[in-house]
Enzyme design. Sequence first.
Site, short mmCIF file in Angstrom:
data_model
loop_
_atom_site.label_atom_id
_atom_site.label_comp_id
_atom_site.label_asym_id
_atom_site.label_seq_id
_atom_site.Cartn_x
_atom_site.Cartn_y
_atom_site.Cartn_z
N ARG A 1 -0.68 8.95 -10.34
CA ARG A 1 -0.54 7.73 -9.65
C ARG A 1 -0.20 6.60 -10.25
O ARG A 1 0.71 5.64 -9.64
CB ARG A 1 -2.10 7.39 -9.15
CG ARG A 1 -2.60 8.44 -8.46
CD ARG A 1 -4.36 7.92 -8.03
NE ARG A 1 -4.27 6.56 -7.41
CZ ARG A 1 -4.31 6.57 -6.05
NH1 ARG A 1 -4.13 7.44 -5.26
NH2 ARG A 1 -4.30 5.28 -5.54
N ARG B 1 2.01 -4.97 5.95
CA ARG B 1 1.33 -4.17 5.19
C ARG B 1 2.10 -2.96 5.28
O ARG B 1 2.44 -2.07 6.38
CB ARG B 1 0.12 -3.93 5.80
CG ARG B 1 -0.84 -2.92 5.15
CD ARG B 1 -2.18 -2.75 5.53
NE ARG B 1 -2.97 -1.70 4.51
CZ ARG B 1 -4.18 -2.02 4.10
NH1 ARG B 1 -4.97 -2.78 4.72
NH2 ARG B 1 -4.59 -0.90 3.33
N ASP C 1 0.81 -1.08 0.12
CA ASP C 1 -0.18 0.20 -0.03
C ASP C 1 0.68 1.19 -0.18
O ASP C 1 1.89 1.30 0.63
CB ASP C 1 -0.98 0.09 1.22
CG ASP C 1 -2.10 0.74 1.14
OD1 ASP C 1 -2.33 1.39 -0.17
OD2 ASP C 1 -2.84 1.12 2.23
N HIS D 1 2.54 3.41 -9.18
CA HIS D 1 2.37 2.00 -9.42
C HIS D 1 3.72 1.33 -10.01
O HIS D 1 3.91 0.22 -9.84
CB HIS D 1 1.03 1.67 -10.18
CG HIS D 1 -0.24 1.96 -9.48
ND1 HIS D 1 -0.49 1.71 -8.04
CD2 HIS D 1 -1.11 2.61 -9.79
CE1 HIS D 1 -1.40 2.11 -7.94
NE2 HIS D 1 -2.03 2.75 -8.77
N ARG E 1 -4.90 -2.98 8.72
CA ARG E 1 -6.20 -3.39 8.43
C ARG E 1 -5.78 -4.71 7.66
O ARG E 1 -4.64 -4.58 6.78
CB ARG E 1 -7.17 -2.67 7.62
CG ARG E 1 -7.85 -1.37 8.08
CD ARG E 1 -9.13 -1.25 6.85
NE ARG E 1 -8.42 -0.42 6.07
CZ ARG E 1 -8.31 0.63 5.91
NH1 ARG E 1 -8.67 1.37 7.00
NH2 ARG E 1 -7.75 1.57 4.90
N ILE E 2 -6.62 -5.78 7.67
CA ILE E 2 -6.28 -6.65 6.70
C ILE E 2 -6.82 -6.73 5.50
O ILE E 2 -6.38 -7.19 4.45
CB ILE E 2 -6.84 -8.12 7.30
CG1 ILE E 2 -6.30 -8.36 8.66
CG2 ILE E 2 -6.79 -9.21 6.46
CD1 ILE E 2 -5.03 -8.79 8.83
N ARG F 1 0.22 7.85 -2.68
CA ARG F 1 0.78 8.78 -2.11
C ARG F 1 1.87 8.98 -2.37
O ARG F 1 2.56 10.22 -2.39
CB ARG F 1 0.50 8.45 -0.43
CG ARG F 1 -0.91 8.71 0.17
CD ARG F 1 -1.08 8.00 1.59
NE ARG F 1 -1.18 6.63 1.24
CZ ARG F 1 -1.16 5.51 2.24
NH1 ARG F 1 -0.89 5.92 3.32
NH2 ARG F 1 -1.56 4.38 2.08
N TRP F 2 2.83 7.97 -2.41
CA TRP F 2 4.37 8.09 -2.98
C TRP F 2 4.17 9.07 -4.27
O TRP F 2 4.95 10.06 -4.21
CB TRP F 2 4.96 6.83 -3.20
CG TRP F 2 6.30 6.79 -3.62
CD1 TRP F 2 7.41 6.67 -2.78
CD2 TRP F 2 6.96 6.90 -5.03
NE1 TRP F 2 8.71 6.46 -3.49
CE2 TRP F 2 8.26 6.87 -4.92
CE3 TRP F 2 6.30 7.08 -6.25
CZ2 TRP F 2 9.05 6.87 -5.76
CZ3 TRP F 2 7.11 7.15 -7.24
CH2 TRP F 2 8.71 7.13 -7.02
N LEU G 1 11.12 -20.21 -5.07
CA LEU G 1 10.28 -19.54 -4.33
C LEU G 1 8.77 -19.75 -5.07
O LEU G 1 8.83 -19.62 -6.39
CB LEU G 1 10.56 -17.99 -4.52
CG LEU G 1 9.65 -16.93 -4.04
CD1 LEU G 1 9.76 -17.02 -2.46
CD2 LEU G 1 9.77 -15.54 -4.60
C1 FPP Z 1 -2.00 0.03 -3.51
O1 FPP Z 1 -1.35 1.51 -3.51
C2 FPP Z 1 -1.43 -0.60 -4.70
C3 FPP Z 1 -2.18 -1.16 -5.72
C4 FPP Z 1 -3.64 -1.05 -5.54
C5 FPP Z 1 -1.50 -1.98 -6.91
C6 FPP Z 1 -0.60 -2.67 -6.49
C7 FPP Z 1 0.33 -2.79 -7.72
C8 FPP Z 1 1.62 -2.93 -7.61
C9 FPP Z 1 2.63 -2.69 -6.38
C10 FPP Z 1 2.53 -3.05 -8.84
C11 FPP Z 1 2.40 -4.37 -9.59
C12 FPP Z 1 2.94 -5.40 -8.85
C13 FPP Z 1 2.87 -6.70 -9.13
C14 FPP Z 1 3.55 -7.70 -8.30
C15 FPP Z 1 2.19 -7.07 -10.51
P1 FPP Z 1 -2.52 2.62 -3.47
O2 FPP Z 1 -2.69 2.99 -4.98
O3 FPP Z 1 -3.72 2.21 -2.66
O4 FPP Z 1 -1.82 3.78 -2.65
P2 FPP Z 1 -2.48 4.89 -1.65
O5 FPP Z 1 -3.18 4.17 -0.48
O6 FPP Z 1 -1.25 5.87 -1.47
O7 FPP Z 1 -3.40 5.64 -2.55
#
Ligand code: FPP
Length: 248
Positions: A31, A186, A18, A35, A192-193, A22-23, A129
Site C-alpha cells: 500500500r 473525489r 482516494d 501512497h 461520499r463526503i 487499490r492502485w 495558489l
Molecule cells: C486514500 O487512499 C489516501 C490516503 C489516506 C492518503 C493520502 C495521501 C497521499 C495521496 C499522499 C500524500 C499527499 C500529500 C498532499 C501530502 P486509500 O489508502 O484509502 O486507498 P484505497 O481506498 O484504495 O484503500
Amino acid sequence: MTKDEGFSLPRHIAVIMDGNGRWAQRRLLPRQAGHRAGLTAARRLIEACVQRGIGALTLFAFSSENWRRPQPEVGSLMGLFMNALESEIAELHKNKVRMRFIGAREQFSAALQQGMRESEELTAGNNGLVLNIAAGYGGRWDLLQAARRLVGEAVSGRLRVEELDEPQVSHALALAELPDPDLFIRTGGEQRISNFLLWNLAYTELYFTEVLWPDFDAAALEAALSWFAQRQRRFGRTPEQTRDADHA
Ligand code: FPP
C-alpha cells in the site's frame, strides 16, 4: 470563478484523493507504494493549479479517522509526509504557493508539527495558489472547534449570541477567509463526503470519478474541469434567474 481559455474555472478546488491502496494492490505492490504514487499525483495537480492560476486547492491528506488504520500504514504515511515536507517546500515556495495545514495538528509528532509551522511561516507572504493540506482533519472536528471558539467569545461577552451570523461561523472554521470550494473531486469510485469540509461544501459542485488517485493525470483533471464548466450554479435561484444573472 475565473475565466481561462474561454470557460469558467473554479476558484477553489477540494479533493479527496482516494484509491492509493487499490492502485497498489492491482500491481501486487505494498500500500505504501500506492501512497508514494499518490504523492506524485498530488504534486502534478498542484503544478496544474499553479499553471492555470487557480486560487486555492484543499487536499484531504489524512482524516481524523485515518488514525484507525494499522499502525505500520500510519507510520509509513507519517514518514511520507515528513519527506514530502522536506523535499517539496523549496519548489512550492519558488512557485509562490502559500501553504496551510488544517486539522488537529497536536496529534502529529513534534517534528511534523514543526515542519508544518515552518512551511506556513516560510510561505506566508506568497500570493500564488493557497494550498491547504487537511491533516488530522474532520468536518465535525472543524465545526466543533468553531463552536468552542464562538461559545468562548459569547461567554466572555465579546459576541452577542443573537448577532451570530453565517460569516462569523465561516471565519471560525479552519478555512476562515477563503471562498468555499466551487468544485469538489473525489477519486476512487466512492460517492461520499467522508467528513470532509461539511460546512464549506454546502453549494459546491460534487464530482466523483472511478479513476484511482495515482492515475489522476492531466486528462482526468481536464475531464473534471470541463464537467464543472457545464454546471449551472443556481445557489437556490430558479434557472431563469440564474441565466439572467449570468448575462447581466
Ligand atoms: C486514500 O487512499 C489516501 C490516503 C489516506 C492518503 C493520502 C495521501 C497521499 C495521496 C499522499 C500524500 C499527499 C500529500 C498532499 C501530502 P486509500 O489508502 O484509502 O486507498 P484505497 O481506498 O484504495 O484503500
